[in-house]
Design a protein around this motif. Structure first.
Motif, PDB file in Angstrom:
ATOM      1  N   ASP A 136       4.611  -7.105  -4.492  1.00  0.00           N
ATOM      2  CA  ASP A 136       5.812  -8.043  -4.046  1.00  0.00           C
ATOM      3  C   ASP A 136       5.277  -9.658  -4.420  1.00  0.00           C
ATOM      4  OD1 ASP A 136       7.968  -9.088  -1.923  1.00  0.00           O
ATOM      5  OD2 ASP A 136       6.465 -10.236  -1.568  1.00  0.00           O
ATOM      6  N   VAL A 137       3.839  -9.801  -4.431  1.00  0.00           N
ATOM      7  CA  VAL A 137       3.010 -11.188  -4.696  1.00  0.00           C
ATOM      8  C   VAL A 137       3.122 -11.096  -6.418  1.00  0.00           C
ATOM      9  CG1 VAL A 137       0.949 -12.037  -5.177  1.00  0.00           C
ATOM     10  CG2 VAL A 137       1.380 -11.080  -2.920  1.00  0.00           C
ATOM     11  N   ALA A 138       3.266 -10.184  -7.217  1.00  0.00           N
ATOM     12  CA  ALA A 138       3.404 -10.274  -8.540  1.00  0.00           C
ATOM     13  C   ALA A 138       4.933 -10.724  -8.925  1.00  0.00           C
ATOM     14  CB  ALA A 138       3.143  -8.857  -9.148  1.00  0.00           C
ATOM     15  N   ALA A 139       5.745 -10.136  -8.270  1.00  0.00           N
ATOM     16  CA  ALA A 139       7.395 -10.135  -8.364  1.00  0.00           C
ATOM     17  C   ALA A 139       7.463 -11.890  -8.305  1.00  0.00           C
ATOM     18  CB  ALA A 139       7.884  -9.467  -7.537  1.00  0.00           C
ATOM     19  N   ARG A 140       6.804 -12.222  -7.080  1.00  0.00           N
ATOM     20  CA  ARG A 140       7.203 -13.873  -6.688  1.00  0.00           C
ATOM     21  C   ARG A 140       6.179 -14.739  -7.619  1.00  0.00           C
ATOM     22  NH1 ARG A 140       9.454 -14.252  -1.550  1.00  0.00           N
ATOM     23  NH2 ARG A 140       9.407 -12.018  -0.385  1.00  0.00           N
ATOM     24  N   GLY A 141       5.444 -14.156  -8.579  1.00  0.00           N
ATOM     25  CA  GLY A 141       4.666 -15.304  -9.425  1.00  0.00           C
ATOM     26  C   GLY A 141       3.646 -15.989  -8.712  1.00  0.00           C
ATOM     27  N   LEU A 142       3.211 -15.616  -7.738  1.00  0.00           N
ATOM     28  CA  LEU A 142       2.149 -16.084  -7.005  1.00  0.00           C
ATOM     29  C   LEU A 142       0.692 -15.950  -7.728  1.00  0.00           C
ATOM     30  CD1 LEU A 142       3.350 -15.291  -3.391  1.00  0.00           C
ATOM     31  CD2 LEU A 142       3.120 -17.606  -4.320  1.00  0.00           C
ATOM     32  N   PRO A 143      -0.102 -16.856  -7.394  1.00  0.00           N
ATOM     33  CA  PRO A 143      -1.534 -16.701  -8.133  1.00  0.00           C
ATOM     34  C   PRO A 143      -1.836 -15.046  -7.776  1.00  0.00           C
ATOM     35  CG  PRO A 143      -1.602 -18.647  -7.259  1.00  0.00           C
ATOM     36  CD  PRO A 143      -0.016 -18.117  -6.706  1.00  0.00           C
ATOM     37  N   THR A 144      -2.608 -14.461  -8.727  1.00  0.00           N
ATOM     38  CA  THR A 144      -3.199 -13.179  -8.355  1.00  0.00           C
ATOM     39  C   THR A 144      -3.789 -12.896  -6.964  1.00  0.00           C
ATOM     40  OG1 THR A 144      -3.183 -12.851 -10.817  1.00  0.00           O
ATOM     41  CG2 THR A 144      -4.626 -11.271  -9.459  1.00  0.00           C
ATOM     42  N   PRO A 145      -3.512 -12.219  -6.298  1.00  0.00           N
ATOM     43  CA  PRO A 145      -4.162 -12.222  -4.704  1.00  0.00           C
ATOM     44  C   PRO A 145      -5.563 -11.555  -4.798  1.00  0.00           C
ATOM     45  CG  PRO A 145      -2.521 -10.381  -4.985  1.00  0.00           C
ATOM     46  CD  PRO A 145      -2.522 -11.100  -6.476  1.00  0.00           C
ATOM     47  N   TRP A 146      -6.202 -12.104  -3.770  1.00  0.00           N
ATOM     48  CA  TRP A 146      -7.182 -11.428  -3.214  1.00  0.00           C
ATOM     49  C   TRP A 146      -6.765 -10.402  -1.898  1.00  0.00           C
ATOM     50  CZ3 TRP A 146     -12.918 -12.576  -3.398  1.00  0.00           C
ATOM     51  CH2 TRP A 146     -13.311 -13.404  -4.231  1.00  0.00           C
ATOM     52  N   LEU A 147      -7.458  -9.514  -1.770  1.00  0.00           N
ATOM     53  CA  LEU A 147      -6.975  -8.711  -0.436  1.00  0.00           C
ATOM     54  C   LEU A 147      -8.112  -8.911   0.513  1.00  0.00           C
ATOM     55  CD1 LEU A 147      -6.336  -5.185  -2.333  1.00  0.00           C
ATOM     56  CD2 LEU A 147      -4.888  -6.861  -2.004  1.00  0.00           C
ATOM     57  N   VAL A 148      -7.471  -9.208   1.780  1.00  0.00           N
ATOM     58  CA  VAL A 148      -8.464  -9.661   2.965  1.00  0.00           C
ATOM     59  C   VAL A 148      -7.855  -8.365   3.931  1.00  0.00           C
ATOM     60  CG1 VAL A 148      -8.967 -10.916   4.815  1.00  0.00           C
ATOM     61  CG2 VAL A 148      -8.320 -12.043   2.389  1.00  0.00           C
ATOM     62  N   GLY A 149      -8.875  -7.212   4.085  1.00  0.00           N
ATOM     63  CA  GLY A 149      -8.702  -6.323   4.828  1.00  0.00           C
ATOM     64  C   GLY A 149      -9.726  -6.551   6.050  1.00  0.00           C
ATOM     65  N   TRP A 150      -9.265  -6.160   7.306  1.00  0.00           N
ATOM     66  CA  TRP A 150     -10.004  -6.263   8.797  1.00  0.00           C
ATOM     67  C   TRP A 150     -10.091  -4.807   9.054  1.00  0.00           C
ATOM     68  CZ3 TRP A 150      -8.224  -9.842  13.336  1.00  0.00           C
ATOM     69  CH2 TRP A 150      -9.394  -9.822  14.356  1.00  0.00           C
ATOM     70  N   SER A 151     -11.100  -4.376   9.360  1.00  0.00           N
ATOM     71  CA  SER A 151     -11.403  -3.102  10.208  1.00  0.00           C
ATOM     72  C   SER A 151     -10.462  -1.863   9.324  1.00  0.00           C
ATOM     73  CB  SER A 151     -11.174  -3.199  11.550  1.00  0.00           C
ATOM     74  OG  SER A 151     -11.766  -1.943  12.174  1.00  0.00           O
ATOM     75  N   PHE A 152      -9.526  -1.183   9.966  1.00  0.00           N
ATOM     76  CA  PHE A 152      -8.958  -0.535   9.328  1.00  0.00           C
ATOM     77  C   PHE A 152      -8.286  -0.900   7.979  1.00  0.00           C
ATOM     78  CE2 PHE A 152      -4.654   1.553   8.528  1.00  0.00           C
ATOM     79  CZ  PHE A 152      -4.823   2.723   8.426  1.00  0.00           C
ATOM     80  N   GLY A 153      -8.076  -2.070   7.957  1.00  0.00           N
ATOM     81  CA  GLY A 153      -7.588  -2.683   6.488  1.00  0.00           C
ATOM     82  C   GLY A 153      -8.385  -2.395   5.601  1.00  0.00           C
ATOM     83  N   THR A 154      -9.797  -2.443   5.833  1.00  0.00           N
ATOM     84  CA  THR A 154     -10.853  -2.285   4.809  1.00  0.00           C
ATOM     85  C   THR A 154     -10.848  -0.874   4.233  1.00  0.00           C
ATOM     86  OG1 THR A 154     -12.786  -1.865   6.251  1.00  0.00           O
ATOM     87  CG2 THR A 154     -12.129  -4.088   5.870  1.00  0.00           C
ATOM     88  N   GLU A 155     -10.591  -0.019   5.251  1.00  0.00           N
ATOM     89  CA  GLU A 155     -10.362   1.438   4.720  1.00  0.00           C
ATOM     90  C   GLU A 155      -9.330   1.474   3.643  1.00  0.00           C
ATOM     91  OE1 GLU A 155     -13.164   3.283   5.892  1.00  0.00           O
ATOM     92  OE2 GLU A 155     -13.145   3.186   8.257  1.00  0.00           O
TER      93      GLU A 155
END
Length: 258
Positions: free
Chosen positions: A128-147
Motif C-alpha cells: 500500500d505504501v509503495a502504491a501511494r508513492g510514499l517514501p520507502t517505509p521503515w517498519l516499526v514493530g512493538w512486541s508481537f509486531g516485532t515477531e
C-alpha cells in the motif's frame, strides 16, 4: 489614544501561546481511513496520517502488540506516533489492525494467525505504501509486531521496499534462533529498543539472543518497561524513530505554538 497604542508594531503583534505536547495531544495531519487487501483475500482496516500541506520526508508502517492481549492499531505508542510525527518530523504513519483485530476504526477480517499468517498483513501494508508513492517505509514493530517483522520482513528488505526496522520490546517468543540468524547480513539498519525492566526480554538477554545477527543494534532504555508507560518513555521512542527515519529531526519539540 494612548502611547501604547501608538508604539510601532504593537497593533500587529501575534497572540501566541506555547502548549506542552501531552499524552492526548493530536497535532495537525491529513488522516485517511484505509483498507488493505491481503493475498489470502482478507480486508484489514487502518489509517494513514500524512503531513499537512507538504510531502512526507519519511514513512513508517507500524505493527501492533499481541491481539490476544488487547494489542491493536491504537496501542498508545503507535497512536501517539500518528498523532505527532506527521507534524513534528514530516513522517507519514500507516497503522492497521492485524487480522481479527477490532479498534474504533473497525474490525479486520480473518482469525489470529499467531504470527504466521500475519505475514500477509505486513505484505499488504508495504504494498500500500509503495502504491501511494510514499517514501520507502521503515517498519516499526512493538512486541508481537516485532515477531511478525523478524519472521516475514526479509522479503521486503531484499526487494528494496523497506528502508529499515525498529523493534520495540522484542519478546522473541515466536522467533527462533534460525530466523534471527537470517538477519545477520541484512543491508538496512535494524535497531531494537529494549526496556531495562521488560517483562519478557531485558537488555542482557537480548544481546545474547541477537548475537546471531550482529547487524541488529540493541539499545537498552534505562527505566523503561515493556509497555513504555509514561510520557518520558514515549518521547524516547518517538525521538529514536524520528531520527532514524528523518535524520536530524530529533529531539522532537515538546511544545507547540498556537
Amino acid at each position: 489614544m494612548s502611547d501604547a497604542a501608538d508604539a510601532p508594531g504593537t497593533e500587529d503583534a501575534p497572540d501566541t501561546e506555547d502548549t506542552e505536547i501531552r499524552s492526548g495531544t493530536v497535532l495537525p495531519a491529513v488522516r485517511t481511513d484505509i483498507e488493505l487487501v491481503t493475498d489470502d483475500h482478507l480486508t484489514l482496516v487502518g489509517e494513514l496520517a500524512e503531513p499537512q500541506g507538504r510531502p512526507a520526508r519519511g514513512t513508517i508502517v507500524t505493527l501492533h502488540p499481541l491481539p490476544t492481549a488487547h494489542g491493536f492499531m491504537d496501542s498508545h505508542v503507535l497512536k501517539k506516533a500518528a498523532a505527532r510525527l506527521p507534524e513534528l518530523a514530516d513522517i507519514a504513519v500507516l497503522r492497521f489492525n492485524f487480522r481479527s483485530v477490532t479498534s474504533p476504526r473497525g474490525t479486520s477480517e480473518g482469525t489470529f494467525g499467531d504470527g504466521v499468517s500475519e505475514g500477509f498483513d505486513l505484505r499488504a501494508a508495504v504494498a500500500d505504501v509503495a502504491a501511494r508513492g510514499l517514501p520507502t517505509p521503515w517498519l516499526v514493530g512493538w512486541s508481537f509486531g516485532t515477531e511478525v517483522i523478524l519472521k516475514h520482513a526479509l522479503e521486503h528488505v531484499d526487494a528494496g521496499t523497506v528502508a529499515g526496522v525498529v523493534l520495540l520490546s522484542p519478546p522473541l517468543h515466536r522467533t527462533s534462533d534460525d530466523e534471527l540468524a537470517r538477519w545477520a547480513d541484512v543491508a538496512v539498519p535494524v535497531v531494537a529498543l529494549v526496556p531495562e525492566h521488560d517483562d519478557f526480554l531485558q537488555p542482557e538477554a537480548a544481546e545474547r539472543r541477537f548475537a546471531v545477527a550482529p547487524n541488529v543494534r540493541v539499545v537498552p532504555v534505562a527505566g523503561a518497561k515493556h509497555l513504555w508507560v509514561g510520557e518520558r518513555y514515549v518521547r524516547i521512542v518517538l525521538d529514536a524513530i524520528a531520527d532514524l527515519v528523518v535524520p536530524g529531526s530529533a529531539p522532537l519539540p515538546t511544545h507547540v505554538t498556537h
